[in-house]
Design an enzyme around this catalytic site. Sequence first.
Site, PDB file in Angstrom:
ATOM      1  CG  ASN A   1      -1.801   1.216   1.293  1.00 25.87           C
ATOM      2  OD1 ASN A   1      -1.825   2.020   0.351  1.00 25.87           O
ATOM      3  ND2 ASN A   1      -2.520   1.379   2.386  1.00 25.87           N
TER       4      ASN A   1
ATOM      5  CE  LYS B   1      -0.372   3.304   4.697  1.00 25.05           C
ATOM      6  NZ  LYS B   1      -0.332   3.466   6.133  1.00 25.05           N
TER       7      LYS B   1
ATOM      8  CG  HIS C   1      -5.931   2.004   4.965  1.00 27.00           C
ATOM      9  ND1 HIS C   1      -5.559   2.942   5.901  1.00 27.00           N
ATOM     10  CD2 HIS C   1      -4.898   1.132   4.862  1.00 27.00           C
ATOM     11  CE1 HIS C   1      -4.341   2.649   6.333  1.00 27.00           C
ATOM     12  NE2 HIS C   1      -3.914   1.561   5.719  1.00 27.00           N
TER      13      HIS C   1
ATOM     14  CD  GLU D   1      -3.262   5.563   6.469  1.00 28.57           C
ATOM     15  OE1 GLU D   1      -3.218   5.563   5.229  1.00 28.57           O
ATOM     16  OE2 GLU D   1      -2.372   5.057   7.185  1.00 28.57           O
TER      17      GLU D   1
ATOM     18  CD  GLU E   1      -3.629  -2.201   7.165  1.00 30.97           C
ATOM     19  OE1 GLU E   1      -2.548  -2.468   6.646  1.00 30.97           O
ATOM     20  OE2 GLU E   1      -4.239  -1.139   6.953  1.00 30.97           O
TER      21      GLU E   1
ATOM     22  N   GLY F   1       2.322   2.541  10.862  1.00 30.39           N
ATOM     23  CA  GLY F   1       3.284   3.629  10.729  1.00 30.39           C
ATOM     24  C   GLY F   1       3.958   4.009  12.037  1.00 30.39           C
TER      25      GLY F   1
ATOM     26  CB  SER G   1       5.006  -1.652  12.091  1.00 30.65           C
ATOM     27  OG  SER G   1       4.633  -0.300  12.328  1.00 30.65           O
TER      28      SER G   1
END
Length: 253
Positions: free
Chosen positions: A9, A11, A97, A99, A169, A175, A215
Amino acid sequence: MRKQIAAANWKMNLTLQQADALVNELLATPHNLGENQQAVFGVPFPYLISVKNKLDGKKNVFVAAQNCYDKKSGAYTGEVSAEMLQSIGVDYVILGHSERREYFNESNAMLAAKVNICFEYGLKPIFCCGEPLAIREAGTENSFVETQLKESLFHLTAEQLTGFVIAYEPIWAIGTGKTASNEQAQQMHAHIRGVFAKQYGDTVADSISILYGGSVKANNAKDIFGQPDVDGGLVGGASLVATDFATIINSLK
Ligand code: 13P
């Protein structure tokens, strides 16, 4: 046997030139995909065609969009439809996702509609779920994730869910450099599989690939992917480094 998948991904990172260079370097880096393994590249919309062309003819390698809209077409300035993605040969779409849930207010109901439109146009969702830190600290992560799955996916048929792809996730691991432990990942993946087994039976549940994201790095992928219910990973930062992502691909079971 369910698929083992290393999904990148990217992003909102890289210019076209950097994206081309990354794919070139990755193609030149030794990596090996077995019969039951796939590599998927979740790249920004403007690069889908160029990355797809570069990967053309490579076995078990696919491109993914990072989102699509839940309406078919029309006056939705700035949005991208499932039909558009289908028309350029996109294989997968990352949906839900964290985000997107957080910054773009994507609800479980909206994601159910996005899943439907993907099926309508022959796109395979990579459906993301996962809890924030506060939920993990409260110890209610199992029911939190179960609700995400129920509200967005339980209207699907057993046939649609056979071979489906989920990415778990935990938001606190994205991150942050803080991966879930192997035990935490295995526990939640087994729980997710159990949620589908209860509703749809073991055959469907056992066919679902459940990827871990948060991660994943070159030096921890092998351990995480080695867990019995972890079928690969959805990888952010480490997928932007060709040698790291090649190692992650080579860590698939
Ligand atoms: P990182 O691998 O950078 O933690 O990102 C995980 C992720 O969000 C993949 O979708």
